[in-house]
Design a protein around this motif. Structure first.
Motif, PDB file in Angstrom:
ATOM      1  N   ALA A  33       0.849  -1.185   0.000  1.00 25.85           N
ATOM      2  CA  ALA A  33       0.000   0.000   0.000  1.00 25.85           C
ATOM      3  C   ALA A  33       0.889   1.241   0.000  1.00 25.85           C
ATOM      4  O   ALA A  33       1.891   1.290   0.722  1.00 25.85           O
ATOM      5  N   PRO A  34       0.566   2.255  -0.809  1.00 27.99           N
ATOM      6  CA  PRO A  34       1.406   3.451  -0.857  1.00 27.99           C
ATOM      7  C   PRO A  34       1.434   4.181   0.482  1.00 27.99           C
ATOM      8  O   PRO A  34       0.437   4.259   1.198  1.00 27.99           O
ATOM      9  N   ALA A  35       2.619   4.712   0.804  1.00 29.64           N
ATOM     10  CA  ALA A  35       2.803   5.511   2.010  1.00 29.64           C
ATOM     11  C   ALA A  35       2.986   6.969   1.612  1.00 29.64           C
ATOM     12  O   ALA A  35       3.310   7.273   0.458  1.00 29.64           O
ATOM     13  N   PRO A  36       2.795   7.913   2.518  1.00 30.69           N
ATOM     14  CA  PRO A  36       3.076   9.311   2.197  1.00 30.69           C
ATOM     15  C   PRO A  36       4.544   9.499   1.800  1.00 30.69           C
ATOM     16  O   PRO A  36       5.427   8.831   2.327  1.00 30.69           O
ATOM     17  N   LEU A  37       4.783  10.397   0.876  1.00 26.18           N
ATOM     18  CA  LEU A  37       6.133  10.632   0.370  1.00 26.18           C
ATOM     19  C   LEU A  37       7.120  10.904   1.494  1.00 26.18           C
ATOM     20  O   LEU A  37       8.231  10.354   1.516  1.00 26.18           O
ATOM     21  N   ARG A  38       6.741  11.729   2.458  1.00 29.43           N
ATOM     22  CA  ARG A  38       7.655  12.109   3.540  1.00 29.43           C
ATOM     23  C   ARG A  38       8.040  10.919   4.421  1.00 29.43           C
ATOM     24  O   ARG A  38       9.071  10.959   5.094  1.00 29.43           O
ATOM     25  N   ASP A  39       7.219   9.881   4.427  1.00 32.21           N
ATOM     26  CA  ASP A  39       7.546   8.712   5.242  1.00 32.21           C
ATOM     27  C   ASP A  39       8.624   7.843   4.601  1.00 32.21           C
ATOM     28  O   ASP A  39       9.234   7.002   5.277  1.00 32.21           O
ATOM     29  N   ALA A  40       8.847   8.022   3.296  1.00 30.32           N
ATOM     30  CA  ALA A  40       9.796   7.178   2.587  1.00 30.32           C
ATOM     31  C   ALA A  40      11.064   7.905   2.168  1.00 30.32           C
ATOM     32  O   ALA A  40      12.136   7.302   2.101  1.00 30.32           O
ATOM     33  N   VAL A  41      10.947   9.200   1.906  1.00 31.73           N
ATOM     34  CA  VAL A  41      12.084   9.966   1.394  1.00 31.73           C
ATOM     35  C   VAL A  41      12.267  11.212   2.254  1.00 31.73           C
ATOM     36  O   VAL A  41      11.289  11.918   2.523  1.00 31.73           O
ATOM     37  N   PRO A  42      13.495  11.514   2.675  1.00 29.58           N
ATOM     38  CA  PRO A  42      13.715  12.728   3.473  1.00 29.58           C
ATOM     39  C   PRO A  42      13.364  13.973   2.680  1.00 29.58           C
ATOM     40  O   PRO A  42      13.688  14.090   1.491  1.00 29.58           O
ATOM     41  N   ALA A  43      12.683  14.899   3.329  1.00 27.84           N
ATOM     42  CA  ALA A  43      12.308  16.145   2.672  1.00 27.84           C
ATOM     43  C   ALA A  43      13.541  17.017   2.466  1.00 27.84           C
ATOM     44  O   ALA A  43      14.472  17.009   3.286  1.00 27.84           O
ATOM     45  N   PRO A  44      13.589  17.785   1.384  1.00 31.33           N
ATOM     46  CA  PRO A  44      14.718  18.695   1.185  1.00 31.33           C
ATOM     47  C   PRO A  44      14.688  19.823   2.200  1.00 31.33           C
ATOM     48  O   PRO A  44      13.620  20.304   2.595  1.00 31.33           O
ATOM     49  N   THR A  45      15.852  20.244   2.619  1.00 37.04           N
ATOM     50  CA  THR A  45      15.945  21.313   3.627  1.00 37.04           C
ATOM     51  C   THR A  45      16.717  22.521   3.108  1.00 37.04           C
ATOM     52  O   THR A  45      16.828  23.519   3.813  1.00 37.04           O
ATOM     53  N   GLY A  46      17.257  22.426   1.893  1.00 36.00           N
ATOM     54  CA  GLY A  46      18.021  23.531   1.332  1.00 36.00           C
ATOM     55  C   GLY A  46      17.132  24.565   0.668  1.00 36.00           C
ATOM     56  O   GLY A  46      15.899  24.522   0.751  1.00 36.00           O
ATOM     57  N   GLY A  47      17.785  25.486  -0.022  1.00 32.82           N
ATOM     58  CA  GLY A  47      17.058  26.537  -0.706  1.00 32.82           C
ATOM     59  C   GLY A  47      16.707  26.156  -2.126  1.00 32.82           C
ATOM     60  O   GLY A  47      16.903  25.018  -2.558  1.00 32.82           O
ATOM     61  N   PRO A  48      16.168  27.114  -2.883  1.00 26.93           N
ATOM     62  CA  PRO A  48      15.818  26.847  -4.282  1.00 26.93           C
ATOM     63  C   PRO A  48      17.032  26.359  -5.075  1.00 26.93           C
ATOM     64  O   PRO A  48      18.159  26.789  -4.857  1.00 26.93           O
ATOM     65  N   GLY A  49      16.790  25.418  -5.981  1.00 25.51           N
ATOM     66  CA  GLY A  49      17.863  24.896  -6.814  1.00 25.51           C
ATOM     67  C   GLY A  49      18.692  23.814  -6.174  1.00 25.51           C
ATOM     68  O   GLY A  49      19.724  23.429  -6.722  1.00 25.51           O
ATOM     69  N   THR A  50      18.259  23.307  -5.023  1.00 24.41           N
ATOM     70  CA  THR A  50      19.011  22.250  -4.350  1.00 24.41           C
ATOM     71  C   THR A  50      18.162  20.984  -4.266  1.00 24.41           C
ATOM     72  O   THR A  50      16.930  21.037  -4.319  1.00 24.41           O
TER      73      THR A  50
END
Length: 273
Positions: A52-69
């Motif tokens: 069953a699909p999980a929320p994206l944030r539960d599987a992949v770390p969210a980006p914390t940098g600025g634009p273009g990263t």
């Protein structure tokens, strides 16, 4: 009888045989590691087809940098797992990935950033389309992305290695490889470190897109190499033992050379024969 094995010549042959056998065992173990790694990939692919699909944030770390990263790459165990995400497609930064083969035909994969509510984005591979009739270098007509809020379900894919240059032509980005960190430099927001291979979408995706298949790795080829290298190692040691035994029999006079056969002394066959 086997004292000759302590001579420098035979000690050198033994050392050479042991080094060769050890190297072959090492290569076999290396292929065994590759077999196990590829087997694990195939197992994740198969498991992802039924999870069953999980929320994206539960599987992949969210980006914390600025634009273009780009954010951190997804963990190895997270690749090929199904996830869901909701946002709006940024069609102004659509990405065409050229020279991609599906069903033995070369075309384009279409990536579109899905901008989430927190201002970050994830690249979504919406599928494959054939090249334009005018030629493979001409940009194809890309089906329009849904306007407004979109919910996607797809597999987490790792960024591809060997990312080359990214060009912008006729308002669209073009690349040869899906190198997320390299593509992120062209985008005005932080991007997740992996991308999604689309399975389902609400509203529904355009039927012009063809799903990009996830191919299994050929792990049995690596297993065959394991057996091959280990057999070669065993043959090297057996060959050393066979050579030593043959030398011992020669020194003991057990293997005397056969006298040459004098064909000229043999009687000629009779005419009646």
């Amino acid at each position: 009888m086997y004292r000759f094995l302590l001579t420098p010549r035979w000690l050198g042959i033994l050392a050479l045989a042991l080094v060769a056998a050890a190297l072959m065992v090492f290569l076999g173990n290396w292929q065994l590691d590759r077999y196990r790694g590829r087997t694990a990939i195939n197992e994740r692919i198969d498991a992802g087809a039924t999870m069953a699909p999980a929320p994206l944030r539960d599987a992949v770390p969210a980006p914390t940098g600025g634009p273009g990263t780009a954010g951190p790459a997804p963990a190895e165990q997270a690749t090929y797992t199904p996830v869901t995400a909701t946002g709006r497609y940024d069609t102004a930064n659509l990405i065409l990935v050229r020279n991609r083969t599906v069903d033995s035909q070369v075309g384009f994969e279409v990536l579109t950033p899905l901008v989430l509510a927190d201002g970050t984005a994830v690249l979504v591979d919406r599928g494959w389309i054939p090249p334009a009739p005018e030629g493979a270098t001409v940009q194809p007509q890309v089906p329009a992305a849904p306007a407004g809020e979109v919910t996607v379900a797809g597999r987490v894919m790792a960024s591809e290695s060997g990312a080359g240059p990214v060009d912008r032509r006729d308002g669209k980005l073009e690349a040869r490889r899906i190198g997320v960190p390299r593509l992120a430099r062209e985008l005005p927001y932080p991007v997740y470190g992996g991308y999604l291979l689309l399975d389902e979408q609400t509203p529904a995706a355009d039927p012009a897109f063809q799903a990009v298949p996830i191919g299994h790795t050929n792990n049995w080829q690596n297993f065959g190499y394991v057996v091959q290298w280990w057999i070669f190692a065993a043959m090297t040691l057996v060959g050393y033992g066979w050579g030593a035994r043959k030398e011992a029999r020669r020194l003991a006079g057990l293997d005397k050379p056969r006298p040459p056969v004098d064909r000229a002394a043999e009687p000629a066959p009779s005419a009646s024969a």
